[in-house]
Scaffold this motif. Structure first.
Motif, short mmCIF file in Angstrom:
data_model
loop_
_atom_site.label_atom_id
_atom_site.label_comp_id
_atom_site.label_asym_id
_atom_site.label_seq_id
_atom_site.Cartn_x
_atom_site.Cartn_y
_atom_site.Cartn_z
N TYR A 1 -0.25 -18.83 18.08
CA TYR A 1 0.31 -17.68 18.80
C TYR A 1 0.17 -16.41 17.97
O TYR A 1 -0.32 -15.39 18.44
CB TYR A 1 1.78 -17.94 19.13
CG TYR A 1 2.40 -16.85 19.97
CD1 TYR A 1 2.13 -16.76 21.33
CD2 TYR A 1 3.26 -15.90 19.40
CE1 TYR A 1 2.70 -15.76 22.11
CE2 TYR A 1 3.82 -14.90 20.16
CZ TYR A 1 3.54 -14.83 21.52
OH TYR A 1 4.10 -13.83 22.28
N THR A 2 0.58 -16.48 16.71
CA THR A 2 0.49 -15.32 15.82
C THR A 2 -0.96 -14.88 15.66
O THR A 2 -1.27 -13.68 15.73
CB THR A 2 1.09 -15.65 14.45
OG1 THR A 2 2.48 -15.95 14.61
CG2 THR A 2 0.94 -14.48 13.49
N ASN B 1 4.77 -23.58 19.99
CA ASN B 1 5.66 -23.65 18.83
C ASN B 1 5.44 -24.98 18.10
O ASN B 1 6.26 -25.88 18.14
CB ASN B 1 7.12 -23.50 19.26
CG ASN B 1 8.05 -23.30 18.07
OD1 ASN B 1 7.61 -22.87 17.01
ND2 ASN B 1 9.31 -23.63 18.25
N ASN C 1 -4.98 -16.51 25.25
CA ASN C 1 -4.34 -15.32 24.68
C ASN C 1 -5.31 -14.30 24.12
O ASN C 1 -4.98 -13.11 24.03
CB ASN C 1 -3.38 -15.73 23.56
CG ASN C 1 -2.11 -16.39 24.06
OD1 ASN C 1 -2.01 -16.73 25.23
ND2 ASN C 1 -1.17 -16.60 23.18
N ASN D 1 4.68 -10.66 16.96
CA ASN D 1 3.90 -11.57 16.14
C ASN D 1 2.45 -11.15 16.01
O ASN D 1 1.64 -11.88 15.43
CB ASN D 1 4.00 -13.00 16.66
CG ASN D 1 5.37 -13.60 16.46
OD1 ASN D 1 5.98 -14.10 17.38
ND2 ASN D 1 5.88 -13.53 15.23
N SER E 1 2.50 -8.81 20.84
CA SER E 1 3.83 -9.32 20.50
C SER E 1 4.21 -8.76 19.14
O SER E 1 3.35 -8.25 18.41
CB SER E 1 3.77 -10.86 20.42
OG SER E 1 4.92 -11.40 19.79
N SER F 1 2.71 -19.41 24.91
CA SER F 1 3.24 -19.56 23.56
C SER F 1 3.08 -21.02 23.13
O SER F 1 2.87 -21.91 23.97
CB SER F 1 4.71 -19.16 23.51
OG SER F 1 5.47 -19.98 24.38
N LYS G 1 -2.20 -13.03 18.73
CA LYS G 1 -1.55 -11.74 18.95
C LYS G 1 -1.99 -10.69 17.93
O LYS G 1 -2.06 -9.50 18.25
CB LYS G 1 -0.02 -11.90 18.96
CG LYS G 1 0.49 -12.72 20.15
CD LYS G 1 0.04 -12.14 21.48
CE LYS G 1 0.60 -12.88 22.67
NZ LYS G 1 0.16 -12.29 23.96
N ILE H 1 -5.03 -22.06 23.23
CA ILE H 1 -4.27 -20.81 23.09
C ILE H 1 -5.20 -19.65 22.75
O ILE H 1 -4.98 -18.51 23.17
CB ILE H 1 -3.13 -20.96 22.06
CG1 ILE H 1 -2.10 -19.84 22.26
CG2 ILE H 1 -3.65 -20.99 20.63
CD1 ILE H 1 -0.79 -20.06 21.51
#
Length: 244
Positions: free
Chosen positions: A150-151, A93, A111, A141, A139, A91, A154, A107
């Protein structure tokens, strides 16, 4: 009789947290599991704990050659792969202004690219076994917005799942995505985040965060023959959070 008797599985990120929960659930239900993770000490300790039904192998999920080694070693130990759980991920942030190109590409590799590499690497092995199940851990997300990077990844996992499901159905290989909400893992129950998580739980319709085992039970279903007609779909386990 276990729900995964006779199945051979690779679970990435299986050394700790949600991944370790998946590993324990699979072994309990009769599967032979290759724990694939970059965390050697924790991964080997889990394999030692579970005995002959589990082995550990070091995996950098961003390296295609490393993936090929993992599949080959799994076949050598247990036979053709029936199940792949793409669980490894990180993750981040940071705001889009704070995110560097290096952050973003890292990432993306861990991911997103890793999920592509994992799916691609197990296809020949699953063909030998006349089919299989791939479960990609996304997720919530992957359904609604969240942190940049991250979003994005995913959402990509969700899309890759659907594309792969269409391409692989001819071989009897099913591909589905799982979308967890807030899960009680070591990462979120640290002292500095406990109170914040407790407060956030008030906004979850179920009134609490999930136990890792609740996600593992869904992954188990999708990995078993019980879900034989499910492919290309997303399965949400979030206590109703995204239903609001």
């Amino acid at each position: 009789m276990g729900r995964l008797n006779g199945k051979v599985a690779i679970i990435t990120g299986g050394a700790r947290g949600m991944g370790a929960s998946h590993v324990r659930t699979f072994v309990k239900e009769g599967a032979k599991v290759m724990i694939a993770d970059i965390l050697e000490q924790e991964g080997q300790a889990l394999a030692n704990e579970l005995g002959e039904s589990a082995k550990f192998i070091k995996l950098d999920v961003t390296k295609g050659a490393n993936w090929e080694e993992v599949v080959a070693e799994t076949e050598k130990a247990y036979g053709p792969v029936n199940v792949l759980v793409n669980n490894a991920g990180i993750s981040m942030n940071k705001s889009i202004e704070e995110t560097s190109e290096e952050d973003y590409r890292r990432i993306l590799d861990i991911n997103q690219v890793s999920v592509f590499l994992g799916m691609k690497s197990v296809i020949p092995s699953m063909k030998k076994g006349n089919g299989g199940s791939i479960v990609n851990i996304s997720s919530i997300n992957g359904l609604v917005g969240g942190a940049i990077g991250y979003t994005d990844t995913k959402f990509a996992v969700r899309g890759m799942t659907k594309a792969a499901a269409l391409g692989l159905s001819q071989y009897g290989i099913r591909v589905n995505s799982v979308h967890p909400g807030v899960i009680e893992t070591p990462m979120i129950v640290q002292e500095d985040s406990k109170e914040a998580i407790k407060e956030f739980a008030k906004y979850i319709p179920a009134g609490r965060v999930a136990n890792p085992e609740e996600v593992s039970n869904l992954v188990l279903f999708l990995s078993s023959d019980e879900s034989s007609y499910s492919t290309g779909s997303e399965f949400v386990v979030d206590g109703g959070l995204t239903a609001q």
